[in-house]
Design a protein around this motif. Structure first.
Motif, PDB file in Angstrom:
ATOM      1  N   LEU A   1      30.509  48.577  34.101  1.00 29.02           N
ATOM      2  CA  LEU A   1      31.125  48.417  35.419  1.00 29.02           C
ATOM      3  C   LEU A   1      31.210  46.937  35.804  1.00 29.02           C
ATOM      4  N   ILE A   2      30.182  46.174  35.467  1.00 26.08           N
ATOM      5  CA  ILE A   2      30.207  44.737  35.742  1.00 26.08           C
ATOM      6  C   ILE A   2      31.357  44.084  34.976  1.00 26.08           C
TER       7      ILE A   2
ATOM      8  N   VAL B   1      39.079  42.708  36.092  1.00 26.73           N
ATOM      9  CA  VAL B   1      40.068  42.892  37.168  1.00 26.73           C
ATOM     10  C   VAL B   1      40.179  41.628  38.006  1.00 26.73           C
ATOM     11  N   SER B   2      39.032  41.063  38.371  1.00 23.32           N
ATOM     12  CA  SER B   2      39.059  39.879  39.231  1.00 23.32           C
ATOM     13  C   SER B   2      39.637  38.664  38.503  1.00 23.32           C
TER      14      SER B   2
ATOM     15  N   GLY C   1      30.386  41.922  39.276  1.00 21.15           N
ATOM     16  CA  GLY C   1      31.299  41.544  38.211  1.00 21.15           C
ATOM     17  C   GLY C   1      32.516  40.794  38.732  1.00 21.15           C
ATOM     18  N   MET C   2      33.020  41.191  39.900  1.00 20.80           N
ATOM     19  CA  MET C   2      34.162  40.494  40.484  1.00 20.80           C
ATOM     20  C   MET C   2      33.797  39.058  40.838  1.00 20.80           C
ATOM     21  N   GLY C   3      32.580  38.861  41.336  1.00 17.27           N
ATOM     22  CA  GLY C   3      32.130  37.506  41.628  1.00 17.27           C
ATOM     23  C   GLY C   3      32.071  36.647  40.384  1.00 17.27           C
TER      24      GLY C   3
ATOM     25  N   TYR D   1      37.184  37.712  27.141  1.00 14.29           N
ATOM     26  CA  TYR D   1      36.091  38.486  27.722  1.00 14.29           C
ATOM     27  C   TYR D   1      36.099  39.919  27.194  1.00 14.29           C
ATOM     28  N   SER D   2      37.295  40.472  26.986  1.00 15.96           N
ATOM     29  CA  SER D   2      37.369  41.841  26.452  1.00 15.96           C
ATOM     30  C   SER D   2      36.815  41.893  25.032  1.00 15.96           C
ATOM     31  N   GLY D   3      37.019  40.811  24.259  1.00 16.30           N
ATOM     32  CA  GLY D   3      36.426  40.769  22.921  1.00 16.30           C
ATOM     33  C   GLY D   3      34.917  40.732  22.974  1.00 16.30           C
TER      34      GLY D   3
END
Length: 423
Positions: A53-54, A60-61, A109-111, A348-350
C-alpha cells in the motif's frame, strides 16, 4: 562571482538537506518495522500488504507530482512535500489497528512519492545551473540519511526508548528541519522568464518513446538493485551455506560500495561523460552478477570471496544509474517534472516488483536461476540507457533566460550537463 552561481551553491546545500532528511525518514520507518509489527501483531502477510500500500501510494503521487512541478515549480512543491513526508510518520506511529494502518500507509507512501519527484526535479535544476555533475552525491547523502535513521532507532531501542515515541518525535521535528533546507532552494524565475522557458521547452519536450527507453533503463537498474538488497544475504546463507552471522555481510558490501561510489561518482561522470558512465555501469553490474552466479562453482572458501567481489562490483555499477538518467533528463532543458516523474515511477516499480518476482522464480526453480534475471537486466541498463542519453543530447536546447547560467550543446560522448559557469 555572479548571482546565478551563488544561488546554485546555496541551493546545492538545500538539496543535500532534502535528500538526507528523506533518507532519514525512510531509515526510521524501515528500522521501526519490527516494533510496529509487534505492537499491532501484523504478521508477514499483513506487513507485506502494508508495504504494498505504501508503494502504491508512492507511485500514484509520483505521477501527480510531475505535472505539479511543471506548473508550480519544484521549489514550491518541495516546500510542501518535504514537511508533509515528515508529518505523515504520525500515521504508522499512532495507528491503533491494522485497518487504520492500511489507510494511513497510503498517505505515508504519497508523502514519500511527491518528495522523491520534487527534490529530484530540483536537483537537476541545480545541476543545470551549477554547470557540472553533482547529482550522484545527493543520492549518496540519501543513503547516509537512511543509515542515520536506522542507527538512531537502534540506539533508541537499546536505551529503552520505544520506537513508537521515536516516530512521533520525528514526525514533529523533521518537518521543521526541512524549512531551513527549503529556504536555500533556487528562487522561482520571474513570471515572464517562466513563460519564456515554458514556450521554449515545448519544442524539446521528451516524447513517450524516449521516456519509455529511459524508464526501462531505470526499471532495470532498480530491479537489479532491489535483488541485491533483498537477496544478497539469503544467497550467501542458502546457496553458499555461510555462517548466519556472516551472511548479512554480502548486503553490507553491496551497500557500502554503492554509497561510496554515489558520494564520489560526480567527478567520474564529469571525466567520462554520461554515455560512457552508464555503459560502464551496466558492464560492472553485469560482471558482478556473473561472479555471484559463478561463486557456487568455485568451491571452498573462495566462493564467498567470489560472491562478495560480485556484490561489490554490482554496487559500483548500479550506484550511477539513477544519477546519470536523472541528470540526462535535466540536461535536455525545459520543464522536467512530467518526464522525471515517469522515469522515477518506472524505476520505483522495478524496486517494488523485482524482489517479489525473484521470490516466485526461486520458489519454482532455485535462487541462482532467479538471479539470472537481474544479471540480464544489468546489461539492459547499458543497452537502453546509452542510446537514450545520446538521443537526449540531440534535442534542441531551450534558449537560456538572463536569470540562468548559459548552457552549451554537449557532445553525445561527453557529459550532457552545461559548461561550468566561472566565478
Amino acid at each position: 562571482m555572479n548571482k546565478s552561481l551563488i544561488d546554485a551553491r546555496r541551493a546545492r546545500a538545500g538539496v543535500f538537506g532534502f535528500f538526507f532528511l528523506a533518507g532519514f525518514v525512510m531509515g526510521l520507518w524501515a528500522a521501526g518495522l519490527p516494533s510496529l509489527n509487534d505492537r499491532l501483531g501484523l504478521g508477514p502477510a499483513r506487513l507485506g500488504s502494508v508495504l504494498l500500500l505504501i508503494s502504491g501510494g508512492a507511485l500514484v503521487s509520483m505521477l501527480v507530482a510531475g505535472p505539479l512541478v511543471d506548473r508550480w515549480s519544484s521549489r514550491r512543491v518541495c516546500w510542501f512535500a518535504g514537511p508533509f513526508s515528515g508529518v505523515v510518520l504520525l500515521g504508522p506511529a499512532l495507528a491503533p489497528s491494522y485497518w487504520a494502518l492500511a489507510v494511513l500507509a497510503v498517505l505515508f507512501g504519497m508523502g514519500l512519492g511527491v518528495t522523491e519527484v520534487a527534490m529530484n526535479a530540483h536537483s537537476v535544476e541545480v545541476e543545470r545551473r551549477y554547470g557540472r555533475p553533482i547529482i550522484s552525491a545527493f543520492h549518496g547523502t540519501w543513503s547516509l540519511g537512511g543509515a542515520a535513521g536506522g542507527g538512531l532507532t537502534s540506539l533508541a531501542l537499546q536505551t529503552g526508548v520505544d520506537a513508537q515515541w521515536l516516530l512521533i518525535v520525528a514526525a514533529l521535528v523533521v518537518p521543521l528541519l526541512y524549512v531551513p533546507a527549503a529556504r536555500l532552494l533556487l528562487p522561482d524565475p520571474p513570471a515572464h522568464a517562466a513563460a519564456s522557458e515554458s514556450g521554449a521547452s515545448s519544442g524539446s519536450s521528451l516524447g513517450w518513446g524516449l521516456i519509455a527507453l529511459l524508464g526501462l533503463a531505470a526499471f532495470a537498474g532498480h530491479l537489479s538493485e532491489g535483488a541485491a538488497i533483498d537477496w544478497a544475504a539469503l544467497h550467501a546463507r542458502w546457496v553458499l551455506e555461510t555462517d548466519p552471522a556472516m551472511a548479512p555481510l554480502a548486503y553490507t558490501i553491496f551497500s557500502v560500495a554503492m554509497t561510496t561510489v554515489r558520494l564520489l561518482g560526480d567527478p567520474i561522470r564529469a571525466r567520462l561523460g554520461s554515455v560512457r558512465t552508464i555503459q560502464l555501469a551496466g558492464v560492472f553490474a553485469t560482471a558482478g552478477y556473473i561472479l555471484v552466479l559463478a561463486s557456487p562453482v568455485v568451491g571452498g572458501a573462495l566462493q564467498v570471496v567470489c560472491a562478495w567481489t560480485g556484490w561489490a562490483l554490482a554496487g559500483v555499477g548500479l550506484a550511477t544509474v539513477v544519477p546519470v538518467l536523472f541528470s540526462a533528463v535535466g540536461a535536455a532543458g525545459g520543464r522536467v517534472g512530467r518526464a522525471l516523474a515517469m522515469v522515477t515511477a518506472f524505476g520505483y516499480s522495478g524496486l517494488l516488483l523485482g524482489p517479489a518476482v525473484l521470490g516466485y522464480v526461486a520458489e519454482a526453480s532455485s535462487l541462482p536461476i532467479a538471479l539470472i534475471i537481474p544479471a540480464i537486466l544489468a546489461a539492459v541498463v547499458a543497452l537502453t540507457g546509452a542510446p537514450a542519453i545520446r538521443t537526449l543530447t540531440r534535442l534542441p536546447t531551450p534558449t537560456p533566460n538572463p536569470h540562468q547560467t548559459p548552457t552549451s550543446t554537449p557532445n553525445p560522448d561527453q557529459n550532457p550537463t552545461p559548461a561550468p559557469a566561472h566565478d
